[in-house]
Design a protein around this motif. Structure first.
Motif, short mmCIF file in Angstrom:
data_model
loop_
_atom_site.label_atom_id
_atom_site.label_comp_id
_atom_site.label_asym_id
_atom_site.label_seq_id
_atom_site.Cartn_x
_atom_site.Cartn_y
_atom_site.Cartn_z
N LYS A 395 0.84 -1.24 0.05
CA LYS A 395 0.26 -0.01 0.11
C LYS A 395 0.73 1.28 -0.11
O LYS A 395 0.33 2.42 -0.35
CB LYS A 395 -0.87 0.10 1.14
N THR A 396 2.06 1.20 0.76
CA THR A 396 2.97 2.53 0.61
C THR A 396 3.89 2.28 -0.68
O THR A 396 4.45 1.00 -0.68
CB THR A 396 3.71 2.51 1.86
N LEU A 397 4.00 3.01 -1.50
CA LEU A 397 4.95 3.09 -2.64
C LEU A 397 6.31 3.68 -2.59
O LEU A 397 6.26 5.06 -2.28
CB LEU A 397 3.96 3.29 -3.87
N LEU A 420 -6.22 -9.52 -4.22
CA LEU A 420 -5.46 -8.48 -4.99
C LEU A 420 -5.69 -7.09 -4.56
O LEU A 420 -4.91 -6.18 -4.63
CB LEU A 420 -5.56 -8.52 -6.44
N GLY A 421 -6.97 -6.71 -3.56
CA GLY A 421 -6.85 -5.32 -3.14
C GLY A 421 -7.17 -4.45 -4.07
O GLY A 421 -6.90 -3.36 -4.06
N ILE A 422 -7.88 -4.79 -5.55
CA ILE A 422 -8.35 -3.89 -6.42
C ILE A 422 -9.80 -3.76 -6.60
O ILE A 422 -10.15 -4.88 -6.78
CB ILE A 422 -7.50 -4.08 -7.80
N PRO A 423 -10.28 -2.78 -6.44
CA PRO A 423 -11.73 -2.70 -6.67
C PRO A 423 -12.31 -2.92 -7.76
O PRO A 423 -11.58 -2.78 -8.93
CB PRO A 423 -12.07 -1.03 -6.12
N SER A 438 -8.30 1.24 -9.88
CA SER A 438 -6.85 0.71 -9.82
C SER A 438 -6.82 0.64 -8.10
O SER A 438 -7.61 0.89 -7.21
CB SER A 438 -5.90 1.48 -10.18
N ASP A 439 -5.56 -0.02 -7.87
CA ASP A 439 -5.35 -0.03 -6.32
C ASP A 439 -4.41 1.02 -5.70
O ASP A 439 -4.04 1.12 -4.83
CB ASP A 439 -4.41 -1.49 -5.99
N TYR A 444 -4.82 -1.92 -12.47
CA TYR A 444 -5.95 -1.91 -13.11
C TYR A 444 -6.74 -3.10 -13.31
O TYR A 444 -6.04 -3.81 -14.14
CB TYR A 444 -6.15 -0.93 -14.14
N LEU A 445 -7.96 -3.39 -12.42
CA LEU A 445 -8.47 -4.96 -12.52
C LEU A 445 -9.50 -4.69 -13.67
O LEU A 445 -10.60 -3.68 -13.49
CB LEU A 445 -9.20 -5.07 -11.16
#
Ligand SMILES: [Cu+2]
Length: 558
Positions: A395-397, A420-423, A438-439, A444-445
């Motif tokens: 989550k932190t990039l 995967l944590g992508i809506p 995207s997450d 991008y899902l």
């Protein structure tokens, strides 16, 4: 080396040894080459054949090879994209790439790690059709693979300067020369061998540059763009951006005799021109000395944006009798040289080119800006991509490019397809279609089977060639041809690279029928390094339903 026509699908086995060579006496730069050749060897197959390519890494650094233009549908782990589909092949190790030769057309292969493609790891990959459209117009063919030449090594010298605080304006490394088929200007002779009708396949393998291409006095009949055959379309010149391919044929009987002035002797050769577009460079190339340049004799030398190859009509390798700066004559032309995507060309197989209606929408805004360390980064929707971003659950990039221990996106899809944590796509007020999400880290899902209209808004002053792995997409329109959406409705052309105009936009449509983890990025190598990359995560559950499993031989590379 030539493939044998066959009605049954065959297996084509090749070995590529990746090693360094120093082929030019005047340059000490070691080139990263496939099979000790620059460019690497031609790989040919017929559509539907199975290619088995053993890549042996003899470099002192890791490598991979990407098969640019191959859809890899069903072989998602053979795409060669580090971080997305595999871990890099370590030094002294090897990997076997097995995939279907599909789709047909002019493709190429190149390194996809550590900027090796800017240092020479490129080669042509031609997938032939049993019956080539427009083949009645030509008798033989030639491949011209154009690239930027840099005197210095891409990763250790050029990139470390480009992405440093001493380059806060983000000035890209400017090439030192143009090289075609491994030869410098005025040293490449292309033989006609008596042929009157020749097909040319132009492959732009440059790390940076786009070129205007022409052949003196000859109309160019365009017949294929990237890997899509088109109805013959006549131009006097065309623009080709990084990673794009253009096929055309010429007929020597159409040579404009007025091109050779009456006062000079009849010519037995004519110039083929690659003119780099000076305004794409962030400095005055006529006087620019890069701060990282090593003085060498003769010094300084400035980049010459005009490359000349010589088409020899009688095998004598004479140079043309007319002056290089001879005024271009006007051929019949329906082309607009600014139309890099050649939108007005029409698909040859229109009956098979069924363009579905969009079901989803994605807007991507492209910007460049210095980060908090004053290092230039490229952004899609305010997110810059770095190797750490390959871990979709991070989550932190960390915005600096460092080596990541994260597993490739594809492996993460296979192990946690629903985690995967992508809506999922959502309805928003700005769009009548569900919007791809995207997450926040550039992943991008995209639901399997979705038809996504992607609007690329370029807020940068540079023109950028965007490439999708795993997909051909339809180019609907651009800011230079906004009318194309209406004019050609139902007959848009598919390519795998779209050139997005400076401070303009492009609209493309992608049918998400290929589950996997596919990079979508600017093909200017420097911009990819600056983070102008996202990944499409398409159909994780469909990937597993198709039977995908992580191969132990691949996992071992990680
Ligand atoms: Cu770019």
């Amino acid at each position: 080396m030539s493939a044998t026509p066959a009605t049954e699908e065959a297996t084509v086995s090749r070995t590529l040894i990746i090693d360094t060579i120093t082929p030019y006496p005047t340059s000490q730069k070691p080139i990263i080459a496939a099979n000790y050749s620059f460019p690497g060897p031609l790989i040919e197959a017929y559509e539907g054949d199975t290619l088995i390519i053993r890549v042996i890494n003899k470099l002192a650094q890791p490598t991979t090879v990407h098969w640019h233009g191959m859809s890899q549908n069903g072989t998602q782990d053979m795409d060669g994209a580090v971080g997305a589909t595999q871990c890099p092949i370590p030094s002294k190790a090897e990997m076997i790439y097995t995939f279907k030769a599909s789709p047909a057309g002019t493709a190429w292969y190149h390194g996809h790690h550590l900027d090796q493609y800017a240092d020479g790891l490129i080669g042509p990959l031609i997938i032939r059709r049993q019956v080539e459209p427009n083949q009645e117009y030509y008798d033989t063919e030639r491949i011209l693979m154009v690239a930027d030449w840099y005197n210095d090594l891409a990763r250790t010298k050029l990139l470390s300067w480009y992405l440093s605080a001493s380059n806060p304006k983000g000035i890209e490394p400017i090439p030192d020369a143009i090289v075609v088929n491994g030869k410098f200007s005025q040293s490449l002779f292309v033989q006609t061998n008596g042929a009157t009708r020749i097909r040319f396949r132009i492959i732009n393998a440059a790390a940076f540059s786009m070129y205007t291409f022409s052949i003196d006095g000859l109309p160019l009949h365009i017949i294929e763009l990237d890997q899509t055959p088109v109805m013959p379309y006549i131009v006097s010149s065309f623009v080709i951006n990084a990673a794009q391919r253009v096929s055309f044929y010429v007929n020597m009987n159409e040579f404009d005799q007025n091109f050779v002035p009456a006062e000079v002797a009849p010519t037995k050769s004519i110039y083929i021109r690659f003119q780099a577009m000076p305004d794409m460079y962030p400095a005055d190339i006529s006087s620019y000395i890069p701060p990282y340049a090593t003085p060498r004799y003769p010094y300084p030398t400035f980049f010459n944006p005009l490359y000349l190859a010589i088409l020899s009509l009688n095998s004598q390798n004479s140079i043309p009798t007319y002056p290089v700066n001879q005024e271009q004559s006007s051929h019949p032309s329906s082309g607009d040289p600014e139309d890099v995507n050649i939108l007005r060309a029409r698909p040859f197989y229109q009956a098979k080119n069924i363009v579905p209606d969009a079901t989803h929408y994605l807007k991507l805004v492209i910007t460049f800006a210095p980060d908090s360390s004053n290092i230039t980064r490229g952004y899609f929707n305010n997110v810059t991509y770095g190797p750490p971003a390959n871990n979709v659950t991070t989550k932190t990039l960390n915005k600096k490019c460092v080596t990541s221990n994260a597993l490739p996106l594809l492996y993460q899809m296979a192990t946690t397809p629903n985690g995967l944590g992508i809506p999922s796509p959502i309805m928003t007020s700005g769009s009548s279609l569900p919007v791809i999400q995207s997450d926040g880290n550039g992943h991008y899902l995209i639901p399997y089977g979705a038809v996504v209209d992607i609007f690329l808004e370029n807020r940068d002053a540079g023109e950028h060639p965007f490439h999708s792995h795993g997909y051909n997409f339809w180019i609907i329109s651009t800011s230079e041809n906004p009318q194309a959406e209406e004019l050609y409705r139902g007959a848009y052309l598919q390519r795998d690279v779209v050139s997005v105009p400076s401070l303009g936009w492009a609209k493309i449509r992608l049918l998400a029928n290929n589950p996997g983890a596919w990079l979508f990025h600017c093909h200017i190598e420097w911009h990819m390094d600056a983070g102008l990359v996202i990944a499409f995560i398409v159909g994780p559950n469909e990937l597993l339903a198709q039977g995908y499993t992580i191969k132990p031989t691949h996992k071992r590379l990680c």
